[in-house]
Design an enzyme around this catalytic site. Sequence first.
Site, PDB file in Angstrom:
ATOM      1  N   PHE A  11       0.813  -1.219   0.000  1.00 46.31           N
ATOM      2  CA  PHE A  11       0.000   0.000   0.000  1.00 46.31           C
ATOM      3  C   PHE A  11       0.850   1.274   0.000  1.00 46.31           C
ATOM      4  CE2 PHE A  11      -2.284   2.830   3.278  1.00 46.31           C
ATOM      5  CZ  PHE A  11      -2.788   3.682   2.312  1.00 46.31           C
ATOM      6  N   THR A 125       5.810   2.782  12.580  1.00 51.09           N
ATOM      7  CA  THR A 125       4.430   3.109  12.931  1.00 51.09           C
ATOM      8  C   THR A 125       4.350   3.743  14.311  1.00 51.09           C
ATOM      9  OG1 THR A 125       2.277   2.092  13.447  1.00 51.09           O
ATOM     10  CG2 THR A 125       4.204   0.731  13.776  1.00 51.09           C
ATOM     11  N   ASP A 126       3.299   4.526  14.529  1.00 52.14           N
ATOM     12  CA  ASP A 126       3.077   5.089  15.864  1.00 52.14           C
ATOM     13  C   ASP A 126       2.601   4.026  16.859  1.00 52.14           C
ATOM     14  OD1 ASP A 126       0.525   4.718  14.835  1.00 52.14           O
ATOM     15  OD2 ASP A 126      -0.197   6.736  15.309  1.00 52.14           O
ATOM     16  N   GLU A 127       2.223   2.851  16.367  1.00 51.49           N
ATOM     17  CA  GLU A 127       1.711   1.813  17.266  1.00 51.49           C
ATOM     18  C   GLU A 127       2.774   1.262  18.198  1.00 51.49           C
ATOM     19  OE1 GLU A 127      -1.111  -1.017  15.696  1.00 51.49           O
ATOM     20  OE2 GLU A 127      -1.394   0.219  13.902  1.00 51.49           O
ATOM     21  N   TYR A 152       2.200  -7.367  16.052  1.00 53.09           N
ATOM     22  CA  TYR A 152       2.599  -6.446  14.988  1.00 53.09           C
ATOM     23  C   TYR A 152       3.417  -5.288  15.549  1.00 53.09           C
ATOM     24  CZ  TYR A 152       2.187  -2.283  12.066  1.00 53.09           C
ATOM     25  OH  TYR A 152       2.461  -1.137  11.376  1.00 53.09           O
ATOM     26  N   LYS A 156       7.511  -4.328  15.135  1.00 52.86           N
ATOM     27  CA  LYS A 156       7.965  -3.043  14.575  1.00 52.86           C
ATOM     28  C   LYS A 156       8.841  -2.313  15.594  1.00 52.86           C
ATOM     29  CE  LYS A 156       7.256  -1.287  11.221  1.00 52.86           C
ATOM     30  NZ  LYS A 156       8.036  -1.328   9.949  1.00 52.86           N
TER      31      LYS A 156
END
Length: 342
Positions: A11, A125-127, A152, A156
Site C-alpha cells: 500500500f 508506525t506510531d503503534e 505487529y 515493529k
Amino acid sequence: MRLVVTGGAGFIGANFVHTVVRQHPDAHLTVLDSMTYAANRASLAGLPADRVEVVEGDCADPVVTDRLVARLTGPQDAVVHFAAESHNDNSLATPWPFVHSNIVGTYAVLEACRSHDVRLHHVSTDEVYGDLQLDDPAKFTPETAYNPSSPYSATKAGADMLVRAWVRSFGVRATLSNCSNNYGPYQHVEKFIPRQITNILTGVRPRLYGSGANVRDWIHVDDHNSAVLAILERGEPGRTYLIGADGECSNLEVMRLICELMGASGAGSDPGFDHVTDRPGHDLRYAIDASATRDELGWQPQHTDLREGLSATIGWYRDNRDWWEPVKAQVEAKYARTEKVL
C-alpha cells in the site's frame, strides 16, 4: 538517484513509487517485494519499465538484499524500507510472519546497508508507543517510551531498536519515521477504511469493532510519502521523525462519514452498519506530535480535510473494482469466522 524500495508493491510503498516517478524524472527505483497476499503487482501498473524494476524476493533473504543494495553507489542513493507485515488482526492469529518480515527482514536490510555504506530510511508506525487514554491531551513524541500492544507493534518496535543499534554501533546512516494511520488508494481491503468502502460497494453491511470509540490520527498516504521524501533529502542520520496530520477521529466518526458520503446511512435508529465483537488488545487512541518534522524539514501535509480525502478514496475504489474484487470475498470469509454482531 537510485532507490531500493522494499515492500514497494504494498500500500504505502506502491504510492511512494508513484510519487517518486512523478516528482523525480531522473530517479530509478528497484522494488523488492516478496509478493505476499498484501502486495499487488497491479499497484505498479503503468510505470515506466526503464525506471522501475520489480524484483520478487524476500528482504529477509540476505543474498537477494545484499545484491540489490550493492548497486547503490551514488551520493543520493538509498534504501527505503517499507516492507512489513502490518495487519494487527493477522498478527494475533499468526505472529511468526511478523517476526520474520519485521525483525529478520530489517536485520538483513541493515546488514546490507552496513556492508556497502548505503543510506537507509526505515519506515515504522506510531503503534510502537502503545496507546493513549481517550481524555489524555498528550501526543506521541520521539521521546515517548515504547509500549507495544500486539505482535505487529512489538515486532515493529524491535525493528526500530535494531536500526538505532546499527546506527550507534556500526555507524549506519539511517533515519527512522513513525507515522499515524494511513488511508488512500491501493490499500488492501482487509484494512478498516477500504473494507467499509468495498462492503458498501458490494452490498455488504459495514462492520465496526466494538463501540468505535477508538481514535486514530488519520493521514493521507501521499502526505506520509512527501514526509519520507523530505527526510531522505534533509533528514539527519540517527534521528527519528514523527509523521502525522493532526487528523484525530474516532472509528465511529469515520464509519459515519463513509456511510454519509456513499449514501449508505441508515434510517431511524438504524445507523447503516453493525457493531461486532472488538478485537483483543485494541488500542484506544493514537496521536502524533509532528511539529519537529514540520519545523526542521519544512514539511506540511496537504490533505488535511478528511471528508475530501475520504471522498477521493471512495472514488478510487469505485473506479478500480478490478484491483480489489478478486480478493474481497476471501477477506470477508475470514472475518466471518471471528466476528459476531453485537
